[in-house]
Design a protein around this motif. Structure first.
Motif, PDB file in Angstrom:
ATOM      1  N   VAL A   1      48.039  45.944  48.812  1.00 35.16           N
ATOM      2  CA  VAL A   1      47.304  44.800  48.267  1.00 35.16           C
ATOM      3  C   VAL A   1      47.125  43.732  49.337  1.00 35.16           C
ATOM      4  O   VAL A   1      46.046  43.133  49.472  1.00 35.16           O
TER       5      VAL A   1
ATOM      6  N   ARG B   1      47.739  45.600  41.635  1.00 34.08           N
ATOM      7  CA  ARG B   1      47.989  44.178  41.386  1.00 34.08           C
ATOM      8  C   ARG B   1      48.748  43.993  40.078  1.00 34.08           C
ATOM      9  O   ARG B   1      49.668  43.171  39.987  1.00 34.08           O
TER      10      ARG B   1
ATOM     11  N   GLU C   1      42.553  40.261  39.106  1.00 32.39           N
ATOM     12  CA  GLU C   1      42.552  39.146  40.047  1.00 32.39           C
ATOM     13  C   GLU C   1      43.100  37.888  39.381  1.00 32.39           C
ATOM     14  O   GLU C   1      43.543  36.966  40.064  1.00 32.39           O
TER      15      GLU C   1
END
Length: 298
Positions: free
Chosen positions: A10, A68, A140
């Motif tokens: 990431v 994530r 996100e």
């Protein structure tokens, strides 16, 4: 597969290169590169195309969102154990569309920070329309403040009511006492924010036409929302802003007035259906509390 494999992957995607990720992680470039190779061997597929500019393979693009979310889950477990849900530390990722960025986002985040000063809130801009939900889909952000009508499939929405609007005029503008109506506003040239509160401008234009009043004369149509107040202060024209943006403009010399009309505006705090981090749960709970007991304005 270890947590560091996903963390290095990431970090590399967000930094744009293995060398940049290594600098941010305070590691050697070979260490980061080796970890990504180990992850690729574990998954039995290439994840990145190495070259002057790093790009993701289709498998890499498919992995970034789950990676994530997995890292955030690790952080949630650590926070739950170390802080026992006291929210003494941590980070909350919130995406916000432009129409909700000043109000109610500032009010909601400020109230959250007053309760949980140890939590860092990271705000990113979300696209207008359904594209704004990509921030949740790609992990996100964990929460999304959006004016898109609720409900949205596979998401839960909590209404967050925006506060009042105010009319903002250039310094020295002479106005009648009391709130400003549409008739008075139509007598002045205006500064519009193309990406900010466009729904407000559309509503005002519709109401002016329905009332037989002249259409607004647009002096400046700015795609940069931060520049609108500066155009007004420079004398380019008047505008209509959320109260949290209008009052600081008044301190800088603008003439501000309440308005005697109510523009229908809506914002919703969205999250994907499923477990949330302690910080996200706390912000959702605060939004629900404010929905039941709207704060006073003025």
């Amino acid at each position: 597969m270890e947590r560091r494999h996903l963390a290095y992957f990431v970090a590399t995607v967000e930094a744009g290169s293995i060398s940049a990720a290594a600098r941010q992680l305070h590691l050697s470039q070979p260490s980061v590169s080796q970890a990504i190779r180990e992850l690729e061997r574990e998954l039995r597929t290439p994840l990145v195309v190495r070259g002057r500019r790093l790009t993701l393979t289709p498998a890499g693009r498919a992995l970034i969102g789950p990676a994530r979310r997995t890292l955030r889950a690790f952080d949630g477990v650590r926070a739950a154990v170390e802080e026992v849900d006291r929210l003494a530390a941590g980070q909350l990722d919130l995406a916000v569309v432009p129409a909700c960025a000043v109000d109610p986002a500032v009010r909601l985040i400020t109230a959250f920070r007053e309760r949980h000063p140890g939590v860092r809130v990271r705000v990113r801009e979300a696209a207008n329309g359904t594209g704004g939900f990509d921030a949740l889909r790609r992990a996100e952000a964990e929460l999304l403040l959006h004016d898109h009508p609720a409900p949205y499939p596979k998401h839960r929405a909590v209404p967050v009511a925006p506060g009042p609007l105010m009319a903002v005029f250039p310094p020295g503008t002479r106005l009648p006492d009391g709130p400003v109506g549409l008739a008075e506003l139509s007598r002045h040239e205006v500064v519009m924010g193309a990406s900010a509160d466009s729904a407000v401008g559309t509503w005002i234009s519709t109401e002016l036409a329905a009332s037989g009043l002249p259409a607004l004369t647009v002096a400046v149509d700015s795609a940069h929302r931060d520049a609108v107040v500066h155009f007004v202060l420079a004398g380019a024209g008047a505008t209509v802003l959320p109260e949290p943006a209008a009052r600081p403009a008044g301190l800088l010399g603008a003439v501000i007035r309440d308005v005697d009309f109510t523009v229908p505006r809506h914002c919703f705090l969205y999250h994907r259906i499923g477990p949330l981090s302690p910080a996200a749960r706390a912000l959702v709970a605060l939004a629900e509390e404010q929905a039941e007991n709207p704060p006073a304005h003025g």
